[in-house]
Every structure is written in C-alpha cells, then in structure tokens.
Write a protein that holds these residues in place. Sequence first.
Motif, PDB file in Angstrom:
ATOM      1  N   SER A 111       8.010   1.077   6.161  1.00 38.04           N
ATOM      2  CA  SER A 111       8.476   2.456   5.978  1.00 38.04           C
ATOM      3  C   SER A 111       7.264   3.375   6.011  1.00 38.04           C
ATOM      4  O   SER A 111       6.123   2.943   6.133  1.00 38.04           O
ATOM      5  N   ASP A 112       7.552   4.666   5.878  1.00 37.48           N
ATOM      6  CA  ASP A 112       6.489   5.662   5.835  1.00 37.48           C
ATOM      7  C   ASP A 112       6.074   6.013   4.417  1.00 37.48           C
ATOM      8  O   ASP A 112       5.140   6.794   4.222  1.00 37.48           O
ATOM      9  N   VAL A 113       6.780   5.485   3.437  1.00 42.66           N
ATOM     10  CA  VAL A 113       6.471   5.769   2.034  1.00 42.66           C
ATOM     11  C   VAL A 113       5.901   4.512   1.391  1.00 42.66           C
ATOM     12  O   VAL A 113       5.937   3.420   1.960  1.00 42.66           O
ATOM     13  N   GLY A 114       5.360   4.681   0.200  1.00 41.91           N
ATOM     14  CA  GLY A 114       4.662   3.584  -0.455  1.00 41.91           C
ATOM     15  C   GLY A 114       5.583   2.478  -0.925  1.00 41.91           C
ATOM     16  O   GLY A 114       6.761   2.697  -1.216  1.00 41.91           O
TER      17      GLY A 114
ATOM     18  N   PHE B 182       0.830  -1.199   0.000  1.00 38.76           N
ATOM     19  CA  PHE B 182       0.000   0.000   0.000  1.00 38.76           C
ATOM     20  C   PHE B 182       0.867   1.253   0.000  1.00 38.76           C
ATOM     21  O   PHE B 182       2.079   1.208   0.216  1.00 38.76           O
ATOM     22  N   SER B 183       0.212   2.378  -0.217  1.00 40.39           N
ATOM     23  CA  SER B 183       0.916   3.648  -0.372  1.00 40.39           C
ATOM     24  C   SER B 183       1.438   4.212   0.949  1.00 40.39           C
ATOM     25  O   SER B 183       2.155   5.202   0.940  1.00 40.39           O
ATOM     26  N   ASN B 184       1.075   3.608   2.082  1.00 37.87           N
ATOM     27  CA  ASN B 184       1.590   4.087   3.378  1.00 37.87           C
ATOM     28  C   ASN B 184       2.743   3.244   3.894  1.00 37.87           C
ATOM     29  O   ASN B 184       3.160   3.391   5.045  1.00 37.87           O
ATOM     30  N   GLY B 185       3.276   2.320   3.062  1.00 37.37           N
ATOM     31  CA  GLY B 185       4.423   1.517   3.467  1.00 37.37           C
ATOM     32  C   GLY B 185       4.070   0.218   4.152  1.00 37.37           C
ATOM     33  O   GLY B 185       4.976  -0.491   4.600  1.00 37.37           O
ATOM     34  N   SER B 186       2.823  -0.148   4.252  1.00 39.85           N
ATOM     35  CA  SER B 186       2.425  -1.406   4.895  1.00 39.85           C
ATOM     36  C   SER B 186       2.078  -2.437   3.825  1.00 39.85           C
ATOM     37  O   SER B 186       1.745  -2.093   2.684  1.00 39.85           O
TER      38      SER B 186
ATOM     39  N   ILE C 128       9.484 -13.029   0.154  1.00 37.33           N
ATOM     40  CA  ILE C 128       8.799 -11.927  -0.524  1.00 37.33           C
ATOM     41  C   ILE C 128       9.790 -10.778  -0.679  1.00 37.33           C
ATOM     42  O   ILE C 128      10.407 -10.358   0.299  1.00 37.33           O
ATOM     43  N   ALA C 129       9.958 -10.298  -1.886  1.00 32.76           N
ATOM     44  CA  ALA C 129      10.816  -9.136  -2.153  1.00 32.76           C
ATOM     45  C   ALA C 129       9.946  -7.893  -2.239  1.00 32.76           C
ATOM     46  O   ALA C 129       8.920  -7.892  -2.924  1.00 32.76           O
ATOM     47  N   LEU C 130      10.354  -6.836  -1.531  1.00 32.51           N
ATOM     48  CA  LEU C 130       9.612  -5.576  -1.518  1.00 32.51           C
ATOM     49  C   LEU C 130      10.568  -4.438  -1.860  1.00 32.51           C
ATOM     50  O   LEU C 130      11.640  -4.312  -1.256  1.00 32.51           O
TER      51      LEU C 130
END
Length: 861
Positions: free
Chosen positions: A335-338, A313-317, A351-353
């Motif tokens: 993180s705090d970014v997407g 998601f766009s909030n880093g979760s 899982i790669a992010l």
Amino acid sequence: MFQFSNILGAVYHKGDVVFSRDGNCVYSPVGNRISIFDLKNNKSSALAVEGKYNYSILAISPNGNILITVDEMGDAFLISLISGTLVCKHRFKQPVQCLKFSPDGKYFAACKGNSVHLFRVPGQFGKELSGFTAEKVFYGSFDSTTSIDWTSDSRILAVGSKDSLVRLYSIPKLNRFRVCTLSSHTDAIVSVFFEDGTLDINSISCNGRLCIWEANLNLSDLTVAERSEPRLPKRKLVDTHNLADDIDTTRGEERLLNNPKGEENSDPADNETEYLSYKRLARHFLLNRSDKPNLKLTTCSYHKAMRILVSGFSNGSFFIHELPDVNLIHSLSISDVGISKVAFNVTGDWIALGCEDQGQLIVWEWQSETYVMKQQGHSSGISSFSYSGDGRYIVTGGEDGKVKLWNTQTGFCFVTFCDHTSEVSYVKFAPNKKFFASASLDGTVRLNDMTRYRNFRTLTSTRPVQFISLAIDASSEFIAAGGQDVFEIYLWSVKIGKLLEILSGHEGPVVGLDFNPTISSTELTSVSWDKTVRIWNSVESQIQHETIRLNSDGLCVTYRPDGGEIAVATLDGQIAFFNVATSSQTGLIEGRNDLGSGRSDTDLIKAKTSLQGKAFRTICYSADGKYILAGGQSKNICIYSVNESIIVKKFVVTQNLSLDAVGDYIDRRKMTEFGNIALVENREDGFAAVKLPGVRKGDMAIRKTKPEIRVNCIRFSPTGQEWAAVTTEGLLLYSLNDSYVFDPFQLEETITPASILEARAHKNFSTALMMAIRLNDVKLVHTIIESVPPSDIELCVTSLAEVYVKKLFVFISNTFNSTDHVEFYLMWLKALIKTQMFASPSAMLALQKNLKLKYSALSKM
C-alpha cells in the motif's frame, strides 16, 4: 433473543495482530471488539467481549487458552478462549506499549511508561483466584519502554525503550548475572529478540539499524543463586547516551557504570567471576534513507526457529531478511500508507500484516509469494447496505465510493466495485437476486451483475443530480432514485436502461423511496423533507398520486412485507403507520425518549435539549411484519411491536468511549475553571485547529477528532434469523441463538425425555416426534428424527398435525446446513412439502439459503 454474532465492513483498526497457537486463526482488533479469522475453514467471527475503549494490545498464552487484551487507556481484559468469555479485568491506569507471555506460560510482562510489570498467569501454575497477580516491577529506563522478549527458559527479560537502550533483567536471582545495558542505537528501539536456546540478542531501532549481539555465556552457565548469598552493592547508573557509539562489549560499560572514576575493583571475587556480557558482532542498515529521509521502520517480527526477520516501514513496504547474515529474501509494497503491525505464525510460513490507515489485513505466504487472505474494510464509514433475497450475501456502500459484497456465512468480502467517483449513498439488492443497484452522489445509478460481478448498466439523469435514495420494484424491472439537490424522482427500465419518467411534486430532498413488495403492484412511496409522503402509481399513471401530510420532516419510509402498510420516520422522533389503500393513519410510536441523549464532549447544550434534536434515521420491518426496528443518531436500536405500539427490546450497539456521544453525561474531570476542556483550543505553532461549522462527517478540518456514534442503516434478513445495522464501527450482525433457550410448546406433565425415548422404543415415531417438538429440545428432536427408518418417513409426516408440520419444517430447514445425512434429510423435506402445509416465507428462504450452501460445499468435492 437476538445476540451479537459478527462484525463486517471493518477487519482491522489498529494495534497488535496475533496468530493462534495452531497458526490457523488470526486475531485482529476492530475498535473495542476482537475479530477472529479462521484461515483453515475460511470463516470469520467475533468475540462477544466488548471493551470500553479501542483495543491496542493482544497476547495469547503458549497453551492457547488465554487471551489478554489491553485498550488504549490501559484497561486489561483476561479472556478465556475456551469459553469465549471475560474472566477478569485489571487497570494499568496508563497506556501499555507492549505485553508478552513467557515461553513456559507462568508469567507475562507488560511495558507501562518507563517500567516493566511482571504478573503471574492464573491457572495450572498458581492457586490464586485473581487473574492479575503482580510479581515484580523493573525500573531503569530513562524513557518509555517499547518492546520486550523472553529467553527460551523464561528466566531473563530483554527490554527496549525509546532512550535507544536495551536492558536485561532476570526473573529469579541468578549467579554470574547483572543488569546489562546494550547501547549502540541512535533512535528508539522498535523490537528486541533473543535467539532460540541462547542468550544472543538482535535489536532493531526506528531508523532501520539492526545490531547483532553475542553473549559470552550460555543459558546453562546461569544458575539460580541461593537466597543466603549476600546481595551485591547497588550500582550507580549513569546516562549511557554519552558513551561511545562503537563500544563493542558491555563489560566495559559495566565497569564504567559501577565505578565511574575508573578506580580498580576492590572485590577480588568480582575479578575472578565472569559475568554475563555482550559483544556486538555486526551492525546493519535495513533501509536507505537518502532518497526518502522521512522513512521510518514501524514494526517488525522475528521467527526464532527459522531465523527470519520481517520488517514493515512507513511507506507500505516490508522486507524479509535471513539472519545472522541479513540476506534479503523478499521485498514487497502492499500500500501507500504505513504498515502498523506484522506477525509470524507458529510455523513461520505465514505473515500477517495490518495497515491502520486503510483498515487492511493481509496474510502472506512468503515462500510461495501468494495471499492466504487479503481483506480490507471501507476506509471511511458505511452509508448503506442490503441483504440478498435468500440472506446469503450482503452488499455495502461506503463513503469512500466503494461497493463491497460480503458472505454472511464466512464473514469475508469477496468482490469490491470501485466504479463510483463519489460517496455511495444507497445500495439495494434486486428481488430476483440476479443483480444489485447502487446510487451515488456522483449522479449515477450502477447495476452490478451477481454472476460475473461486473457493472452491466449505468443509469443517469438528464441533468446532474446527487442521488440519496433508491428503490427496485418486486419484478426487478424498474428502478427509482431520488435526488438531494434536485427534488425529483427518476424512473428507469432495467432491461433497456432508458429513463422512463421524472416524477415531480416534492419541495425538498427525496430522502426515502420504496416500492410495494407485492409482485402485482408497481406502487411507489416517497418521503421528503417537505413534510409529505406521496404514493405514486409510477408506471400506469405517473401524474396521479396520493399525498399524506406529516407533522414534521420525513426521514425514512418502508413497506410492510405484505405491502398493506407503510411506516414513516419523522424528524420529531415519531414513527407513523399508514394504510396504503385508504391513506389513513393506523398507528403512532413516540420514540424520542428511547433514543437516549448521548452527549458529545463539545456539546454546549444540556442532555434534555440535545434529546429534542434526536430522531430515527432508518427503520425496517421484521420478516413477519409484527415488529419494527429503528435507529438513528444514538447508540440505541429499538424494536417496537407494531400492533401494540410499545418497545419490546433496546439494543446498545456499543460501549466504546473512544467514540463521541456514547455517554449520557460529560465527565466532571473534563470540566475546568475555564469550562469544558474539550472546547479549549489546542494551538500548535500559533494556529488553532478550527472545526468547520455544521460538518457531521467527512473532513472536519480538525485532525484530532472522535467519530460520533450513529446508526446509518438497519435491515432484517429475509430468513428472519438475523438482522444487521450499519454503525460508526462497522456492520454489526445480530443473529437468533436458539441453542441455549428452553422454549417449550404446549408442554404437559407427561412429556418428559424418558417418555419420549420410551415411545421411540415402541416404534411410535409420530407420537415421539410430536412430544419432542413440544418439549423443544434440539438434541432430542435430532435423535427422534434420525431414528425414524427412511421407509416410514412419509407415513410419520402424514400423521402429524399442521402445527407440528410447520415447526418441523422450520427445524429441519435451519439445521440442514450442519448435518452430514444429506439424502436422509432431503427425504424428510420432500415428505413435508408434499403435505402442502408450508411454513412462513422466511422459513422457505432459510431452507433455500442452506440448500445452496450445502450444494456449494459438496460441489467442490
């Protein structure tokens, strides 16, 4: 010759992240290059293939032999992963949103605009020489296509688009199949997935809505139609946005699409044949938007065998759900970014992010909830770096205020220091290899320990000063730093952390400092914008100093490794050499024309005028002092011969046109009747994005800006085997590759592989070894060395001439890390050291580096 080997300081920019077919490697786009992170062997590398723009799409074939990359302008590259070379190119002429191989490896499909293009994969399935052979093009989407997926038998393609619809197309002509359209979403489709072995579909959209669709037929029910069958009449498509949101089957949709007036079907065969249709089983909402209305689902991935869905998601979760019941297994915020991209490996354990805004790449094992890899580059540019004394480590300082330690063998960052509160302007390793220092614009110089990885000393001045230069003496007892706003040099003692002296005399920012590298000297040289170079006897008599006048502003200064000469780069594009003892000039290099013009898109001046403002900002001697590397506001790095004052080699660090000032000319297509289109203001909502005057880095005030290519720092490795350069893209490593170069030494006609093996057969080991060294064949030298009995090693070494002893020492020291015969090669090294005919200091450092690496590898067992 030196070749590009790796890129550090940046691990992920933007675009796809994909796993290799064995699941042990992660492929990540870093600008216009591809980085490979080997998770099994804990190493990173980079492909030598370089694109013209930043890469955005990656896809690996099912057999793992082919990698297809597409840049942001739509140029595709087919790369062989066996040889690591570029096979062919294709131009899509517009950006590609998605690309995916079919499970059987025969085709790959690419989303371009509102169409899907199908290509045949070259190799075992086709006889074409062309890498991109077009098969079909599917149209029908009203907006840009965003995602594609294949059935397990590679016969049907599902395509999602921004018009919130999912469409199905068949590759061969199939009985009981018509183009299906699934409409139950109210936002753009992010991903669509087939279930393994069935025709069931899961679709997910931007607003977090997940729809589960069940097909009325199986894959075996769809057979390939004969070509003699008459074609069905072309259906009339209507906009399905106006259809009811809660339609549960697409069979009713098809009736509306084929016969919008509601008339009875006139074809009796159509009524008897049951065509493929879908029924929506469930609709789930993955996110609660009540507290965060702007929250968006940015990416997702699905593992078909385990039926696990991960969504970012766009909030880093990111969430992990089990389908078809959509049970939440795990949720985490990294993180705090997407989150830009997520991907499963082949087994579904990892899982790669990738996070674009922070340059972060994470591999997460979701079952044990542990990090397999967690790497993050500098979020802003890198300002400076330094090699450790043995070349094993690199420390980098960034504009984000962070200091990072990198391992040159693995390419991974293993420690990050966040003590500074402003930009780190300079970093330097101590010669004793026990600590390193970092100077910052926050007015502090911090010393960090290499044993416990902590900040053990903070050095400050009597008043706030922005430090932009730094130097450590050869004994690692004194540290000097120069100011930007206060034109003074500050000298501290490392042991007591006390400010010893303040050296005054410069009338401009002290941009360069360097101590004499010899142990017996504490001589300090400084250069400033006041057009002077000053040589200080900093410890014994801080008042006395020698002043050398320059023709232009000084930008950088460095000592030759033996301490007998200094090189100074000036603003007029010259490199001047001075003898330290006599302060007389010994040489001059005019290098302005070697830098290249590099015109920016918004330049108002011509290339010739632009070249007059270019200069070398950083210079460095090679390990033997015979050559000097220079770089600056250009994409070119030049290597000059010091004795002959001529250019030897010019390296172009990048061809990435996504950066500014890479091309030497402005594209004529950007020139309009109003002038350069890049200079035309794009006013949005009545406001113009005005660029701050004079700003070259940092906040440009324009939100859409292209970073300008430049080389901030160059350093040669103490081992002499590699050098590195800090550029806008990251830290580029160039290493010496001797494996493919035939470089014989005093070769004669009688020296052949057959004669060398014949000498070995007669047990004339010293003769065979000398002949193999002169032929300089790596495999042959290995064969001769390992055929010598351990009892004859010392006798063989003593019968060699000095020139062969030095070459053999260099050969063994460079290959020691890759051999399994540790004790055998240690006996060779012991016999070579006993001769006291030592090689160059760089060869000794290379040996020390490889000994430490071998020890660290064996000590874990």
